[in-house]
Structure formats: C-alpha cells, structure tokens
Motif scaffolding. Structure first.
Motif, PDB file in Angstrom:
ATOM      1  N   ILE A 155       0.772  -1.352   0.134  1.00 53.58           N
ATOM      2  CA  ILE A 155      -0.018   0.113   0.042  1.00 53.58           C
ATOM      3  C   ILE A 155       0.847   1.394   0.190  1.00 53.58           C
ATOM      4  CG2 ILE A 155      -1.728   1.309   1.306  1.00 53.58           C
ATOM      5  CD1 ILE A 155      -2.878  -1.523   0.346  1.00 53.58           C
ATOM      6  N   THR A 156       0.831   2.015  -0.926  1.00 51.54           N
ATOM      7  CA  THR A 156       1.550   3.342  -1.024  1.00 51.54           C
ATOM      8  C   THR A 156       0.642   4.460  -1.310  1.00 51.54           C
ATOM      9  OG1 THR A 156       2.052   3.088  -3.452  1.00 51.54           O
ATOM     10  CG2 THR A 156       3.590   2.070  -1.989  1.00 51.54           C
ATOM     11  N   SER A 157      -0.543   4.249  -1.702  1.00 53.78           N
ATOM     12  CA  SER A 157      -1.568   5.278  -1.849  1.00 53.78           C
ATOM     13  C   SER A 157      -2.859   4.838  -1.374  1.00 53.78           C
ATOM     14  CB  SER A 157      -1.544   5.554  -3.626  1.00 53.78           C
ATOM     15  OG  SER A 157      -2.818   6.038  -3.766  1.00 53.78           O
ATOM     16  N   PRO A 158      -3.749   5.943  -1.164  1.00 49.95           N
ATOM     17  CA  PRO A 158      -4.933   5.836  -0.528  1.00 49.95           C
ATOM     18  C   PRO A 158      -5.895   4.767  -1.603  1.00 49.95           C
ATOM     19  CG  PRO A 158      -4.384   7.939  -0.110  1.00 49.95           C
ATOM     20  CD  PRO A 158      -3.195   7.337  -1.140  1.00 49.95           C
ATOM     21  N   PHE A 159      -5.602   5.051  -2.757  1.00 46.49           N
ATOM     22  CA  PHE A 159      -6.436   4.276  -3.818  1.00 46.49           C
ATOM     23  C   PHE A 159      -5.895   2.977  -3.822  1.00 46.49           C
ATOM     24  CE2 PHE A 159      -5.776   8.753  -5.678  1.00 46.49           C
ATOM     25  CZ  PHE A 159      -7.256   9.178  -5.474  1.00 46.49           C
ATOM     26  N   ASP A 160      -4.902   2.529  -3.084  1.00 47.00           N
ATOM     27  CA  ASP A 160      -4.589   1.276  -2.900  1.00 47.00           C
ATOM     28  C   ASP A 160      -5.603   0.271  -1.968  1.00 47.00           C
ATOM     29  OD1 ASP A 160      -2.186   1.193  -4.782  1.00 47.00           O
ATOM     30  OD2 ASP A 160      -0.924   1.427  -3.185  1.00 47.00           O
ATOM     31  N   LEU A 161      -6.268   0.962  -1.402  1.00 46.33           N
ATOM     32  CA  LEU A 161      -7.089   0.418  -0.453  1.00 46.33           C
ATOM     33  C   LEU A 161      -8.164  -0.334  -1.322  1.00 46.33           C
ATOM     34  CD1 LEU A 161      -7.774   3.113   2.299  1.00 46.33           C
ATOM     35  CD2 LEU A 161      -6.528   0.915   2.343  1.00 46.33           C
ATOM     36  N   ALA A 162      -8.319  -0.007  -2.354  1.00 49.23           N
ATOM     37  CA  ALA A 162      -9.325  -0.584  -3.414  1.00 49.23           C
ATOM     38  C   ALA A 162      -9.074  -1.728  -4.306  1.00 49.23           C
ATOM     39  CB  ALA A 162     -10.287   0.401  -4.337  1.00 49.23           C
ATOM     40  N   LYS A 163      -7.756  -2.001  -4.173  1.00 47.74           N
ATOM     41  CA  LYS A 163      -7.150  -3.318  -4.764  1.00 47.74           C
ATOM     42  C   LYS A 163      -7.749  -4.482  -4.393  1.00 47.74           C
ATOM     43  CE  LYS A 163      -2.803  -2.712  -4.366  1.00 47.74           C
ATOM     44  NZ  LYS A 163      -1.314  -2.796  -4.647  1.00 47.74           N
ATOM     45  N   GLY A 164      -7.807  -5.352  -5.334  1.00 41.66           N
ATOM     46  CA  GLY A 164      -8.305  -6.733  -5.040  1.00 41.66           C
ATOM     47  C   GLY A 164      -7.301  -7.374  -4.070  1.00 41.66           C
ATOM     48  N   GLY A 165      -7.965  -8.070  -3.140  1.00 39.08           N
ATOM     49  CA  GLY A 165      -7.185  -9.007  -2.155  1.00 39.08           C
ATOM     50  C   GLY A 165      -6.612  -8.082  -0.954  1.00 39.08           C
ATOM     51  N   VAL A 166      -6.920  -6.910  -0.841  1.00 42.03           N
ATOM     52  CA  VAL A 166      -6.386  -5.971   0.288  1.00 42.03           C
ATOM     53  C   VAL A 166      -7.291  -6.329   1.441  1.00 42.03           C
ATOM     54  CG1 VAL A 166      -5.810  -3.824   1.160  1.00 42.03           C
ATOM     55  CG2 VAL A 166      -5.454  -4.303  -1.249  1.00 42.03           C
ATOM     56  N   LYS A 167      -6.742  -6.478   2.412  1.00 42.79           N
ATOM     57  CA  LYS A 167      -7.664  -6.794   3.807  1.00 42.79           C
ATOM     58  C   LYS A 167      -7.685  -5.632   4.612  1.00 42.79           C
ATOM     59  CE  LYS A 167      -5.223 -10.383   4.943  1.00 42.79           C
ATOM     60  NZ  LYS A 167      -4.879 -11.512   5.650  1.00 42.79           N
ATOM     61  N   VAL A 168      -8.824  -4.850   4.603  1.00 38.78           N
ATOM     62  CA  VAL A 168      -8.923  -3.504   5.396  1.00 38.78           C
ATOM     63  C   VAL A 168      -9.547  -3.999   6.697  1.00 38.78           C
ATOM     64  CG1 VAL A 168     -10.065  -1.430   5.509  1.00 38.78           C
ATOM     65  CG2 VAL A 168      -9.208  -2.114   3.202  1.00 38.78           C
ATOM     66  N   ILE A 169      -9.172  -3.447   7.692  1.00 42.09           N
ATOM     67  CA  ILE A 169      -9.692  -3.563   9.116  1.00 42.09           C
ATOM     68  C   ILE A 169     -10.300  -2.273   9.462  1.00 42.09           C
ATOM     69  CG2 ILE A 169      -9.229  -3.750  11.543  1.00 42.09           C
ATOM     70  CD1 ILE A 169      -8.267  -6.069   9.771  1.00 42.09           C
ATOM     71  N   ALA A 170     -11.634  -2.288   9.861  1.00 39.63           N
ATOM     72  CA  ALA A 170     -12.232  -1.028  10.173  1.00 39.63           C
ATOM     73  C   ALA A 170     -12.930  -1.299  11.456  1.00 39.63           C
ATOM     74  CB  ALA A 170     -13.327  -0.721   9.056  1.00 39.63           C
ATOM     75  N   ALA A 171     -13.849  -0.099  11.833  1.00 43.80           N
ATOM     76  CA  ALA A 171     -14.257  -0.008  13.188  1.00 43.80           C
ATOM     77  C   ALA A 171     -15.882  -0.429  12.779  1.00 43.80           C
ATOM     78  CB  ALA A 171     -14.237   1.387  14.201  1.00 43.80           C
ATOM     79  N   GLY A 172     -16.666  -0.624  14.076  1.00 39.51           N
ATOM     80  CA  GLY A 172     -18.235  -0.883  14.041  1.00 39.51           C
ATOM     81  C   GLY A 172     -18.723   0.407  13.378  1.00 39.51           C
ATOM     82  N   ASP A 173     -19.820   0.314  12.886  1.00 39.68           N
ATOM     83  CA  ASP A 173     -20.856   1.365  12.172  1.00 39.68           C
ATOM     84  C   ASP A 173     -21.106   2.556  13.164  1.00 39.68           C
ATOM     85  OD1 ASP A 173     -21.335  -0.006   9.632  1.00 39.68           O
ATOM     86  OD2 ASP A 173     -22.833  -0.726  10.343  1.00 39.68           O
ATOM     87  N   ASP A 174     -21.124   2.185  14.471  1.00 43.29           N
ATOM     88  CA  ASP A 174     -21.376   3.568  15.387  1.00 43.29           C
ATOM     89  C   ASP A 174     -20.344   4.182  15.911  1.00 43.29           C
ATOM     90  OD1 ASP A 174     -24.243   3.070  15.242  1.00 43.29           O
ATOM     91  OD2 ASP A 174     -24.249   1.503  16.713  1.00 43.29           O
ATOM     92  N   VAL A 175     -18.938   3.705  15.652  1.00 41.37           N
ATOM     93  CA  VAL A 175     -17.688   4.039  16.154  1.00 41.37           C
ATOM     94  C   VAL A 175     -17.787   5.510  15.322  1.00 41.37           C
ATOM     95  CG1 VAL A 175     -15.321   3.808  16.476  1.00 41.37           C
ATOM     96  CG2 VAL A 175     -17.150   1.799  16.697  1.00 41.37           C
ATOM     97  N   PRO A 176     -17.188   6.609  15.996  1.00 44.04           N
ATOM     98  CA  PRO A 176     -16.613   7.739  15.146  1.00 44.04           C
ATOM     99  C   PRO A 176     -15.665   7.679  14.079  1.00 44.04           C
ATOM    100  CG  PRO A 176     -17.086   8.550  17.435  1.00 44.04           C
ATOM    101  CD  PRO A 176     -16.895   6.923  17.334  1.00 44.04           C
ATOM    102  N   ILE A 177     -14.645   6.975  14.280  1.00 41.68           N
ATOM    103  CA  ILE A 177     -13.677   6.772  13.292  1.00 41.68           C
ATOM    104  C   ILE A 177     -14.159   6.232  11.881  1.00 41.68           C
ATOM    105  CG2 ILE A 177     -13.019   4.287  13.927  1.00 41.68           C
ATOM    106  CD1 ILE A 177     -10.844   7.105  12.417  1.00 41.68           C
ATOM    107  N   THR A 178     -15.150   5.426  12.065  1.00 36.95           N
ATOM    108  CA  THR A 178     -15.935   4.948  10.824  1.00 36.95           C
ATOM    109  C   THR A 178     -16.591   5.761   9.944  1.00 36.95           C
ATOM    110  OG1 THR A 178     -16.399   2.504  11.935  1.00 36.95           O
ATOM    111  CG2 THR A 178     -17.604   3.221  10.094  1.00 36.95           C
ATOM    112  N   THR A 179     -17.364   6.854  10.787  1.00 29.52           N
ATOM    113  CA  THR A 179     -18.004   7.971  10.118  1.00 29.52           C
ATOM    114  C   THR A 179     -16.981   8.987   9.225  1.00 29.52           C
ATOM    115  OG1 THR A 179     -19.782   8.113  11.675  1.00 29.52           O
ATOM    116  CG2 THR A 179     -19.671  10.034  10.293  1.00 29.52           C
ATOM    117  N   TYR A 180     -15.899   9.182  10.146  1.00 32.02           N
ATOM    118  CA  TYR A 180     -14.760   9.963   9.396  1.00 32.02           C
ATOM    119  C   TYR A 180     -14.198   9.266   8.220  1.00 32.02           C
ATOM    120  CZ  TYR A 180     -14.921  12.860  13.744  1.00 32.02           C
ATOM    121  OH  TYR A 180     -15.615  13.696  14.795  1.00 32.02           O
TER     122      TYR A 180
END
Length: 281
Positions: free
Chosen positions: A139-164
């Motif tokens: 990952i070298t660019s924000p657009f790499d987050l959409a590449k196939g096979g990349v595993k993204v960790i996120a927070a729950g829907d109600d957690v503020p970081i998810t909204t941001y």
C-alpha cells in the motif's frame, strides 16, 4: 395589661422586623462560588471520566499534569468507543464527564437531558492510513485500498472513526485519479469491524490486516505500523472532539466543569498537541 390596639401595633412591628431581616440576608452561594478546585480547604474529589479510545495515551499525561496542579482532585479515566460510552451513560453509568471523538454523541446526551451544559470542543484530529511494518500488500497510495485482495480493518458502524473514514473514502472517490467504483471496492475489502480504533490499530500491528484508516494520533503512538499519507490533502477529514459534563451532584458538576475548561484551555491544549492533536476546530 396591654390593650388590644397596642398589642396589634407590637405584632405588626415584629412582623416588619422579621421581614427586614429576611430581605437583607445574603443569598446562598452558587456551586461555582462555594467550590473552588484551587481552594486548599476544599474536600478531596474523584472525577470519573469516560473518554474516546483515541485519547487514552494523551489523557495519561493530562491526568499526571492535572493532579499535580490540583492535588485534591483524582481523575479516574475509562476509554472505549465514544458510541459505547454514550450508551453506558444513558443507561446510568456513573460518569462525571464524557470526552467524545465526535460531536454527535455529546449532542445525543444533551438532547436526552443527560448533560449539565452544552458540549465544549477541545481538540481536533486528522486521518491517516496505517499498514504493517513490512507492508505485505504494498500500500503506497489511498487508492490502493480498493485493490483486489487487500484486507482492510475497520471499526463498527457506530464508532466515530467509521463515520470519518467513510467521509474520507467519499472524498477520495471523486478525485480524478480515483479508480472507478473506489468507494464500493473499499467497502468490499473490509474484513473485520472492531469495537474501537485501538482495536483496529492492534489488528494491523499483528498483521491480521493489510491496512486501516485511523486517527493520525493513533498512528503516531504505535511503534509497529507505518503510515501512508492521504493524498490529495484536501480529501482528508478533520475530526472534532467534544466534551460534556454529565448531570450529577452539584459539587461533582462544578469540578467536572472546571476540568473540562482546563482541558480546552491553553494548558490542556499544549498537552494534547504534544500527542499530535490539533486545536479545536
């Protein structure tokens, strides 16, 4: 024997005297007048503070500085997702002060009648992408987050970081360099949703995911991840942190209000900025 007219006059005089005495008595002190944290004769007080997980490291330093300046005050700090803490307060948890990573959760408490006053903005933050130190997905660019096979960790829907984070993804999706369907591809790459932002960082540290969008302060606090800056910078999102005093006994509210204004003032701001937080927007 006192005749009736004289007795009536005496009674009227006594009533008038009592009325005058009541009228000139000073009003009772308000909580802010009766309680001063700096007063060495004030009784010891313990404040329970519920705070967003992203504030944990900074609040350790805040606690040390504040208690040194106010030795009769003890701060007990509990951190978690702002949404989880807001729900606990609504359910009756004994918090004196709520420090949230957004403005939404304090507003909910205010609307529900759980707060003693309006929320106070005390800090800001920006977002960054974190990857494991060996960056296995390249990952070298924000657009790499959409590449196939990349595993993204996120927070729950109600957690503020998810909204941001979702706002950031929307901002990136409209950039000329964004691949088609960037926002949908990003969401498809999310492999887990954690309870709070610290749990998100921990998973990336352990190599259980390839990337995550977190607060810049959390990335700076970890020695086990690398950061990928958001480009273009105009797409980034500024988080607003707000605090609110919870309805408690009047002495507790007075002390909590004093602390919140100290935190939002120059002394508190200096400590927060030392951990990478921005001034309140």
């Amino acid at each position: 024997m006192i005749r009736r007219p004289i007795r009536a006059m005496l009674m009227a005089f006594l009533v008038a005297a009592c009325s005058v005495d009541i009228a000139v008595s000073p009003p009772p002190a308000t909580p802010s007048q009766a309680i001063s944290i700096g007063d060495p004769t004030a009784p010891p007080v313990s404040l329970t503070i519920y705070a967003a997980a992203s504030l944990e490291h900074a609040l350790d330093a805040v606690k040390t500085a504040y208690e040194a300046a106010n030795p009769r005050t003890t701060l007990t700090i509990s951190t978690d997702s702002s949404a989880a803490l807001e729900a606990k307060i609504e359910q009756g948890a004994p918090a004196d002060l709520f420090l949230s990573a957004d403005a939404t959760n304090p507003a909910k408490l205010r609307a529900g009648g759980f707060t003693a006053d309006d929320p106070v903005a005390f800090a800001g933050n920006t977002l960054v992408i974190i990857v494991p130190e060996d960056n296995p997905a390249g990952i070298t660019s924000p657009f790499d987050l959409a590449k196939g096979g990349v595993k993204v960790i996120a927070a729950g829907d109600d957690v503020p970081i998810t909204t941001y984070a979702r706002k950031l993804v929307q901002n990136l999706a409209i950039q000329p360099a964004a691949p088609g369907g960037f926002d949908l591809a990003y969401e498809a790459n999310v492999v887990s949703r954690e309870d709070n932002v610290q749990a998100v960082v921990a998973k990336v540290e352990l190599g259980e995911g390839d990337a995550a969008i977190v607060y810049a302060t959390d990335a700076a606090a970890s020695g086990k991840v690398d950061s990928v800056r958001i480009r273009p910078e105009t797409a980034n999102v500024t988080a607003t942190y707000e605090g609110v005093v919870v309805v408690r006994t009047l002495p507790q509210q007075a002390y909590a209000t004093e602390f919140l204004h100290w935190l939002a003032g120059p002394d508190g701001a200096a400590i927060l900025e030392g951990f990478g937080f921005l001034p309140a927007p």
